[in-house]
Design a protein around this motif. Structure first.
Motif, PDB file in Angstrom:
ATOM      1  N   GLN A   1     -17.583  -8.603  45.820  1.00  0.00           N
ATOM      2  CA  GLN A   1     -16.684  -9.844  45.756  1.00  0.00           C
ATOM      3  C   GLN A   1     -15.930  -9.964  44.449  1.00  0.00           C
ATOM      4  O   GLN A   1     -14.569 -10.348  44.424  1.00  0.00           O
TER       5      GLN A   1
ATOM      6  N   PRO B   1     -13.391 -13.319  48.680  1.00  0.00           N
ATOM      7  CA  PRO B   1     -14.553 -13.762  48.856  1.00  0.00           C
ATOM      8  C   PRO B   1     -15.220 -13.274  50.477  1.00  0.00           C
ATOM      9  O   PRO B   1     -16.335 -13.408  50.490  1.00  0.00           O
TER      10      PRO B   1
ATOM     11  N   HIS C   1     -22.354 -16.265  47.526  1.00  0.00           N
ATOM     12  CA  HIS C   1     -21.498 -17.790  47.536  1.00  0.00           C
ATOM     13  C   HIS C   1     -22.254 -18.925  46.995  1.00  0.00           C
ATOM     14  O   HIS C   1     -21.978 -19.561  46.397  1.00  0.00           O
TER      15      HIS C   1
ATOM     16  N   ARG D   1     -23.017 -19.033  43.449  1.00  0.00           N
ATOM     17  CA  ARG D   1     -21.645 -19.014  42.859  1.00  0.00           C
ATOM     18  C   ARG D   1     -21.464 -20.461  42.696  1.00  0.00           C
ATOM     19  O   ARG D   1     -20.870 -20.931  41.595  1.00  0.00           O
TER      20      ARG D   1
ATOM     21  N   PRO E   1     -18.931 -18.482  38.234  1.00  0.00           N
ATOM     22  CA  PRO E   1     -18.636 -17.273  38.631  1.00  0.00           C
ATOM     23  C   PRO E   1     -18.886 -16.294  37.666  1.00  0.00           C
ATOM     24  O   PRO E   1     -18.411 -15.220  37.781  1.00  0.00           O
TER      25      PRO E   1
ATOM     26  N   GLN F   1     -14.419 -24.975  51.174  1.00  0.00           N
ATOM     27  CA  GLN F   1     -13.376 -24.423  50.262  1.00  0.00           C
ATOM     28  C   GLN F   1     -11.802 -24.415  50.540  1.00  0.00           C
ATOM     29  O   GLN F   1     -11.033 -24.830  49.646  1.00  0.00           O
TER      30      GLN F   1
END
Length: 345
Positions: A90, A96, A279, A282, A287, A341
């Motif tokens: 990713q 993503p 994900h 994160r 990140p 998101q």
């Protein structure tokens, strides 16, 4: 800065506790339930080579050490491999939706395993390890073929071309696997069961088989975690920071593919771990790949242990494939993450 350091420490502590709790649950629950404290004591004493008291039933010791513990440890390795590989893909591809299956490496590994089952191969020197070793080799051949194909298209390994080439390779190999399944006879159930993913009946041998590949793959990715941070901002930005993007990209791809191929080789195809876990990490950790990668290892390992526990206890004594459970959990979770998101934008 102080609050940021505290957050990082808390995240690592939570990851370690989550993994430890998952391991204890994994070895305690099953057809024979063992008290959590007893399981923890057995594991700690075995870990530090301490004598186990006579008050602890030897049946419990045998069940944990010989049956459940190797299975749980293998699940930790597989989950950790897929999670860190997904985080690396990713970051590298700036996408993503990227995961260990984006480049077709898992399809290549699966093709090698299906070929072994379909043709009944058994190499005399390696015997029962024919399937995993052939699977790892075909995964690497797939990566080599992919990079060669991309090189023929363009000298510069751009992210978009790698993703498109990966989709092409994955689709082609998937069709070959489907053809083998259509032509197979008595091996059909065995092939379908393997493709759905499982760590059942693997034992210590498979754990020791994957362990060196796991360490080497993790070492490659951790050595390039700063470069991953730079590549997230694009190739031009990374080059201005002194990153040799072509070499670093190949090293990261090799590390992530090694982890993916070895995981597929010992457990079959297990989806969504490499997509969802990075994900979630994160969202909590941020990140920064210096911390994202190791925390993904902890979270991915613990998640797959709990998933395997659910697979063997939901409708006991029948076991469900892990891939089915991860898909049932992973698809809705990833859908919610994607929804939130997009709503923010």
């Amino acid at each position: 800065m102080f609050l940021q350091k505290n957050k990082i420490v808390l995240t690592y502590a939570a990851g370690v506790l989550f993994l430890a709790a998952a391991v204890v649950l994994g070895v305690s629950l099953g057809s024979v339930s063992i008290p959590f404290l007893t399981s923890a004591e057995i594991l700690i004493r075995k870990l530090f080579q301490l004598q186990i008291p006579a008050s602890i039933d030897t049946t419990y010791v045998n069940i944990i050490i010989d049956i459940r513990f190797p299975r749980v440890l293998l699940a930790v390795l597989v989950g950790a491999s897929l999670a860190i590989a997904g985080a690396a893909f990713q970051g590298l591809l700036q996408n993503p939706l990227a995961d260990p299956y984006t480049l077709g490496v898992s399809s290549g590994s699966a093709l090698g395993a299906v070929a072994v089952l379909f043709l009944g191969w058994n190499i005399p020197v390696i015997g029962s390890f024919t399937l995993p070793i052939i699977s790892i080799c075909t995964g690497f051949l797939t990566l080599f073929g992919l990079l060669t194909f991309v090189r023929l298209i363009e000298k510069k390994l751009t992210t978009e071309t790698i993703i498109l080439a990966g989709i092409i390779v994955s689709s082609f190999l998937g069709s070959v696997i489907s053809l083998m399944i259509a032509l197979t006879g008595d091996e059909l159930r065995q092939i379908i069961s393997w493709l759905m993913g499982s760590v059942a009946m693997r034992g210590w041998d498979y754990f020791w088989l994957q362990l060196p590949f796991f360490f080497f793959g993790v070492l490659l990715l951790m050595a390039n975690r700063k470069e991953l941070n730079a590549l997230v901002f694009g190739e031009e930005t990374a080059m201005t920071l002194g990153v040799n993007t072509n070499i670093r990209r190949i090293i990261i791809l090799a590390g992530a593919s090694l982890l993916t191929g070895s995981a597929v080789a010992v457990s079959g195809t297990i989806g969504f771990v490499g997509l969802v876990i990075p994900h979630l990490v994160r969202l909590v950790q941020g990140p920064d790949h210096r911390h994202l990668l190791p925390v993904s290892i902890l979270a991915g390992g613990g998640f797959l242990v709990l998933t395997d526990l659910a697979a063997r206890t939901i409708i006991a004594p029948t076991e469900l494939p892990i891939g089915v459970i991860t898909a049932i959990i992973g698809a809705p979770v990833f859908g919610l993450l994607l929804f939130h998101q997009r709503k923010k934008k």
